[in-house]
Motif scaffolding. Structure first.
Motif, short mmCIF file in Angstrom:
data_model
loop_
_atom_site.label_atom_id
_atom_site.label_comp_id
_atom_site.label_asym_id
_atom_site.label_seq_id
_atom_site.Cartn_x
_atom_site.Cartn_y
_atom_site.Cartn_z
N THR A 80 0.84 -1.20 0.00
CA THR A 80 0.00 0.00 0.00
C THR A 80 0.88 1.25 0.00
O THR A 80 0.54 2.27 -0.60
CB THR A 80 -0.89 0.02 1.27
OG1 THR A 80 -1.49 -1.25 1.41
CG2 THR A 80 -1.96 1.06 1.17
N GLY A 92 6.46 -6.50 -13.99
CA GLY A 92 5.66 -5.45 -13.38
C GLY A 92 4.29 -5.23 -13.98
O GLY A 92 3.53 -4.37 -13.55
N THR A 93 3.94 -6.02 -15.03
CA THR A 93 2.66 -5.83 -15.70
C THR A 93 2.03 -7.19 -15.97
O THR A 93 2.72 -8.20 -16.03
CB THR A 93 2.84 -5.11 -17.05
OG1 THR A 93 3.97 -5.68 -17.71
CG2 THR A 93 3.08 -3.63 -16.86
N GLU A 101 -6.48 -1.69 -18.03
CA GLU A 101 -6.75 -2.58 -16.90
C GLU A 101 -5.55 -2.63 -15.96
O GLU A 101 -5.70 -2.64 -14.73
CB GLU A 101 -7.10 -3.98 -17.40
CG GLU A 101 -8.50 -4.05 -17.98
CD GLU A 101 -8.79 -5.36 -18.73
OE1 GLU A 101 -9.97 -5.67 -18.91
OE2 GLU A 101 -7.83 -6.05 -19.14
N ASN A 102 -4.35 -2.67 -16.55
CA ASN A 102 -3.14 -2.67 -15.72
C ASN A 102 -3.06 -1.40 -14.89
O ASN A 102 -2.76 -1.44 -13.69
CB ASN A 102 -1.90 -2.80 -16.59
CG ASN A 102 -1.51 -4.25 -16.84
OD1 ASN A 102 -0.86 -4.86 -16.00
ND2 ASN A 102 -1.93 -4.80 -17.96
N MET A 105 -5.47 -1.45 -12.01
CA MET A 105 -5.02 -2.26 -10.86
C MET A 105 -4.03 -1.47 -10.01
O MET A 105 -4.04 -1.55 -8.79
CB MET A 105 -4.38 -3.55 -11.37
CG MET A 105 -5.38 -4.52 -11.93
SD MET A 105 -4.63 -6.10 -12.28
CE MET A 105 -3.78 -5.78 -13.81
N ALA A 106 -3.15 -0.72 -10.71
CA ALA A 106 -2.16 0.07 -9.97
C ALA A 106 -2.85 1.22 -9.24
O ALA A 106 -2.46 1.60 -8.14
CB ALA A 106 -1.10 0.61 -10.91
N SER A 108 -5.65 1.12 -7.86
CA SER A 108 -6.31 0.63 -6.64
C SER A 108 -5.32 0.31 -5.53
O SER A 108 -5.72 -0.15 -4.47
CB SER A 108 -7.11 -0.65 -6.94
OG SER A 108 -7.98 -0.45 -8.01
N ARG A 109 -4.03 0.54 -5.77
CA ARG A 109 -3.02 0.13 -4.80
C ARG A 109 -3.29 0.67 -3.39
O ARG A 109 -3.32 -0.07 -2.43
CB ARG A 109 -1.64 0.58 -5.24
CG ARG A 109 -0.57 0.23 -4.21
CD ARG A 109 0.50 1.31 -4.13
NE ARG A 109 1.11 1.55 -5.42
CZ ARG A 109 1.99 0.75 -5.96
NH1 ARG A 109 2.40 -0.31 -5.32
NH2 ARG A 109 2.50 1.02 -7.13
N ASP A 110 -3.52 1.95 -3.31
CA ASP A 110 -3.68 2.53 -1.97
C ASP A 110 -5.14 2.72 -1.58
O ASP A 110 -5.46 3.46 -0.66
CB ASP A 110 -2.91 3.86 -1.87
CG ASP A 110 -3.32 4.83 -2.96
OD1 ASP A 110 -4.09 4.41 -3.84
OD2 ASP A 110 -2.88 5.99 -2.95
N GLY A 118 -13.54 -1.36 -12.73
CA GLY A 118 -12.16 -0.93 -12.57
C GLY A 118 -11.78 0.16 -13.56
O GLY A 118 -10.96 1.02 -13.27
N MET A 161 3.03 2.88 -13.40
CA MET A 161 2.10 2.20 -12.50
C MET A 161 2.56 2.25 -11.05
O MET A 161 1.75 2.29 -10.14
CB MET A 161 1.92 0.74 -12.92
CG MET A 161 1.00 0.57 -14.12
SD MET A 161 1.09 -1.08 -14.83
CE MET A 161 0.58 -2.10 -13.46
#
Lengths: 264, 328
Positions: A80, A92-93, A101-102, A105-106, A108-110, A118, A161
């Motif tokens: 996080t 990393g992907t 989409e990638n 996802m990044a 949504s990390r924190d 998404g 990302m």
């Protein structure tokens, strides 16, 4: 921002292969500091990265991020706060998913991942803006699968990302080593740019001495699980490769001398 | 012939729900989950047991899905927390479920022939609408003499299966769904993006088995019985459906891929039905036929691709030779 307190790690303890990978490491990074880490193979650079990211747990010692003790957090929880770019551009992907989409996802990390779309229209705009800063034309290929991109493009995307959510710590693990010289240079300058732009607290491992000197505000040299040289500010700006090698020999040579003195 | 094909499509559209479940584990999570051979029967057993004991058929069907979800979660826990290899975790769960299924049913086969199933209820609502005679009128106009008993099941199941497909499509596009897909694609990466991979795998395998068990419960009601061996070879059937669907309809996007899986399941049923019409094949040859279908569906696209590549290279070479001075 990041503080490592008396970190020690030993691999294969009690066997003939026993190796002290990190030996009582003490390191503190201030907010916005950009530290480059150099050292020969087996010096403990990667172990240090893995300790910070939580992929490895130390035998003893504490890890503080932003004043918070995180040493018992599992990797996914710690990430996080931590953005990370790996050496392998493929790492990393997610290749069979699209660029947007990638990025989602990044993004949504924190945040907490929820049951909502998404990729939304709003986010697409945001992603497009971020991609434009890379100057690779990726902003027109939001729906392309990442597996179709070249290694350099994928690494640039990985870099984006792991930085655009402005993590507390950015870990770069020889992230230009697997690229050809021109791509490596591109990623290096992008790195410099994003780190400056977001003011990220960064730790970058590299085998490229010139890169270690060019980038960042502080330089650390590691050997045999210890930090043997730590220089920043003015002093670092003046440093040249020759001086660095000389420094390495001086420190190691001196210690060797000490050992001999003790033995005799 | 028409009647047997009708039956194939009818059960195929139910098996499609099972195939969607297998798709979630095999393709999305990259988790070869053999639990399905057990959880399909669990779904059937729970449904049959509940209906025989007077629980409303709809509730019984929902219970089947819940039981499957629990079974799948257990497999996921064995794999993530117990660090057991995915294949082995599934096999262990499948073996354990065999005994549990027997316990639930109390006997190897449990009949619901004298009970009211979900489909019986449906038919009693459906019959007065007169839609059957409309459809049957149309097909007898086409010169087909044998007409199906009811269209209700087929039409309901098309709606249900498409509904499940749409839900799955949406789920796989949510923030959680994206993380789930990334697990099968690049686990290290999604973990570094702060996703709890363990709990995602557990729920993913759970949902997959919920779908499989739901299909089991519906197939049991369609046939009027649950049998402890009805899950045998199911994983290959699921795979066959996925592979046939992907080969024929492609996998460009999630929406396309899930549709391909559904159509694949229906086509698989039709192929099996056709094969059984051949005189020298018997019902017992089904498994062999399935295996052959999977092998053909796996090998053919590769062969076609190699041929196409070869042809392209030959053409390219001819082209270069024809205008070739500059390229020498």
């Amino acid at each position: 921002m990041l503080k490592l307190n008396h970190i020690s790690v030993t691999f294969n303890e009690g066997t003939p292969d026993e190796k002290r990978a990190l030996n009582d490491i003490q390191l503190e990074l201030n907010k916005g500091e950009f530290v480059t880490v150099i050292g020969s193979n087996g010096a403990g650079k990667s172990t240090l990265m893995n300790i910070i990211s939580g992929a490895l747990l130390p035998d003893v010692g504490d890890v503080f991020i932003g004043g918070k003790q995180v040493v018992h957090f599992p990797e996914y929880k710690r990430s996080t706060y931590i953005g990370r770019v790996f050496q392998d551009p493929m790492a990393g992907t997610a290749p069979s998913m699209t660029i947007e989409e990638n990025l989602s996802m990044a993004y949504s990390r924190d945040k907490k991942r929820k049951l909502r779309l998404g990729v939304t229209k709003q986010r697409k705009e945001l992603f497009r803006d971020y991609l434009t800063t890379l100057n690779l034309g990726l902003e027109d290929r939001l729906n392309a699968k990442v597996g179709l991109l070249s290694g350099g493009e994928r690494q640039a995307l990985s870099l984006l990302m792991s930085t655009f959510t402005e993590p507390n710590i950015l870990l770069l693990d020889e992230h230009t080593a697997a690229l050809d010289p021109s791509r490596a240079e591109l990623i290096t300058s992008l790195t410099d740019k994003v780190v400056r732009e977001f003011g990220l607290t960064t730790l970058m491992v590299t085998h490229n001495m010139q890169q270690a000197l060019d980038l960042g505000s502080r330089l650390i040299m590691m050997d045999k699980g210890q930090i043997i040289f730590d220089v920043n500010g003015e002093e670092k700006q003046k440093l040249a490769i020759e001086a660095l090698l000389h420094e390495f020999r001086r420190i190691r040579g001196m210690q060797f001398g000490d050992d001999r003195a003790v033995l005799s | 012939m028409f009647i047997s094909m009708f039956g194939a499509v009818e059960s195929g559209i139910i098996y499609a729900i099972m195939a969607l479940g297998v798709y979630l584990t095999f393709r999305v999570l990259d988790f070869p989950d053999l639990t399905v051979e057990g959880s399909f029967v669990t779904g059937a057993a729970v449904t049959a047991f509940s209906i025989v004991n007077g629980i409303p058929p709809f509730v019984a069907t929902v219970l089947a899905a819940v039981a499957g979800f629990i079974a799948g979660c257990l497999t996921g826990i064995l794999h993530t927390k117990g660090k057991i290899n995915a294949l082995l975790a599934g096999i262990l769960m499948m073996t354990a479920l065999y005994s549990i299924n027997l316990r639930v049913m109390g006997q190897p086969t449990l009949s619901m022939l004298n009970e009211t199933t979900l489909f019986d209820q449906l038919e009693s609502v459906w019959a007065p609408l007169g839609i059957d005679s409309l459809f049957n009128g149309m097909i007898s106009f086409l010169g087909i003499e044998q007409i199906p008993r009811t269209w209700a099941i087929l039409i309901l199941m098309i709606f249900v299966t498409i509904g499940i497909k749409l839900l799955t499509d949406f789920y796989l596009k949510t923030e959680i769904g994206l993380a789930l897909r990334a697990i099968g694609d690049n686990k290290k990466m999604i973990r570094s993006l702060s996703a709890n991979t363990d709990s995602l795998i557990i729920t993913g395998v759970g949902i997959s088995n919920a779908l499989v068990a739901l299909a089991g419960g519906l197939i049991a009601q369609l046939g009027g019985f649950a049998d402890v061996n009805m899950g045998l070879g199911l994983i290959v059937i699921g795979l066959a459906s996925i592979i046939i669907g992907e080969a024929l309809f492609g996998t460009k996007s999630i929406v396309r891929a899930t549709l391909a899986v559904i159509l694949g399941a229906v086509i698989y049923r039709m192929i099996v039905t056709l094969a059984l019409e051949v005189d020298f094949l018997e019902a017992g040859d089904m498994k062999l036929i399935t295996a052959v279908i999977v092998v053909v569906a796996l090998v053919t696209p590769k062969v076609i691709q190699t041929r196409r590549e070869k042809k392209r290279r030959i053409q390219k070479r001819a082209q270069l030779r024809a205008g070739g001075d500059g390229h020498a």
